[in-house]
Design a protein around this motif. Structure first.
Motif, PDB file in Angstrom:
ATOM      1  N   GLU A 265      55.894  33.678  52.177  1.00 35.67           N
ATOM      2  CA  GLU A 265      56.037  31.869  52.338  1.00 35.67           C
ATOM      3  C   GLU A 265      57.056  31.850  54.189  1.00 35.67           C
ATOM      4  N   PHE A 266      58.043  32.676  54.457  1.00 36.07           N
ATOM      5  CA  PHE A 266      58.659  32.653  55.186  1.00 36.07           C
ATOM      6  C   PHE A 266      58.602  33.874  56.683  1.00 36.07           C
TER       7      PHE A 266
ATOM      8  N   ASN B 276      57.053  31.986  60.205  1.00 38.93           N
ATOM      9  CA  ASN B 276      57.493  32.080  61.856  1.00 38.93           C
ATOM     10  C   ASN B 276      56.595  32.598  62.613  1.00 38.93           C
ATOM     11  N   GLY B 277      55.439  32.719  62.453  1.00 40.96           N
ATOM     12  CA  GLY B 277      54.234  33.491  63.326  1.00 40.96           C
ATOM     13  C   GLY B 277      53.711  34.919  62.735  1.00 40.96           C
ATOM     14  N   ALA B 278      54.493  35.210  61.991  1.00 39.54           N
ATOM     15  CA  ALA B 278      54.200  36.779  60.944  1.00 39.54           C
ATOM     16  C   ALA B 278      52.512  35.843  60.803  1.00 39.54           C
ATOM     17  N   ARG B 279      51.439  37.841  60.914  1.00 44.77           N
ATOM     18  CA  ARG B 279      50.553  37.401  60.819  1.00 44.77           C
ATOM     19  C   ARG B 279      49.524  37.956  59.476  1.00 44.77           C
ATOM     20  N   ASN B 280      48.612  38.471  58.895  1.00 48.97           N
ATOM     21  CA  ASN B 280      48.059  39.525  57.733  1.00 48.97           C
ATOM     22  C   ASN B 280      49.597  39.648  56.951  1.00 48.97           C
ATOM     23  N   VAL B 281      50.199  39.041  56.508  1.00 53.19           N
ATOM     24  CA  VAL B 281      51.706  39.127  55.450  1.00 53.19           C
ATOM     25  C   VAL B 281      51.172  39.969  54.444  1.00 53.19           C
ATOM     26  N   GLU B 282      51.792  40.991  54.030  1.00 57.00           N
ATOM     27  CA  GLU B 282      51.316  41.365  52.748  1.00 57.00           C
ATOM     28  C   GLU B 282      52.625  42.112  52.089  1.00 57.00           C
TER      29      GLU B 282
END
Length: 75
Positions: A9-10, A14-20
């Motif tokens: 979620e953090f 803060n702009g990250a995409r496709n976070v795993e």
């Protein structure tokens, strides 16, 4: 310590995409995620514990180094 969900979620906020945020401890599952990763974040704590779960023979440390070599961020 922060949970995988909270860290995901953090990063998304803060702009990250496709976070795993893998919760599997199986090397083959981690390797799938690292194959196309552009960044790796490992939360604090005992890094010996990480190395115990993913020794060089698991190919996970090499996959993390590969992320760095292709221009990704490892933190």
């Amino acid at each position: 310590s922060q949970s995988a969900a909270a860290l995901k979620e953090f990063f998304l906020k803060n702009g990250a995409r496709n976070v795993e945020a893998p919760t599997s401890e199986k090397a083959e599952d981690i390797l799938v995620v690292l194959k196309d990763a552009k960044g790796v974040f490992m939360s604090g704590g005992d890094q010996n514990r990480f190395m115990g779960r993913f020794p060089e023979s698991s190919k996970v440390p090499e996959a993390i180094r590969a992320v760095y070599r292709r221009g990704g961020v490892v933190s």
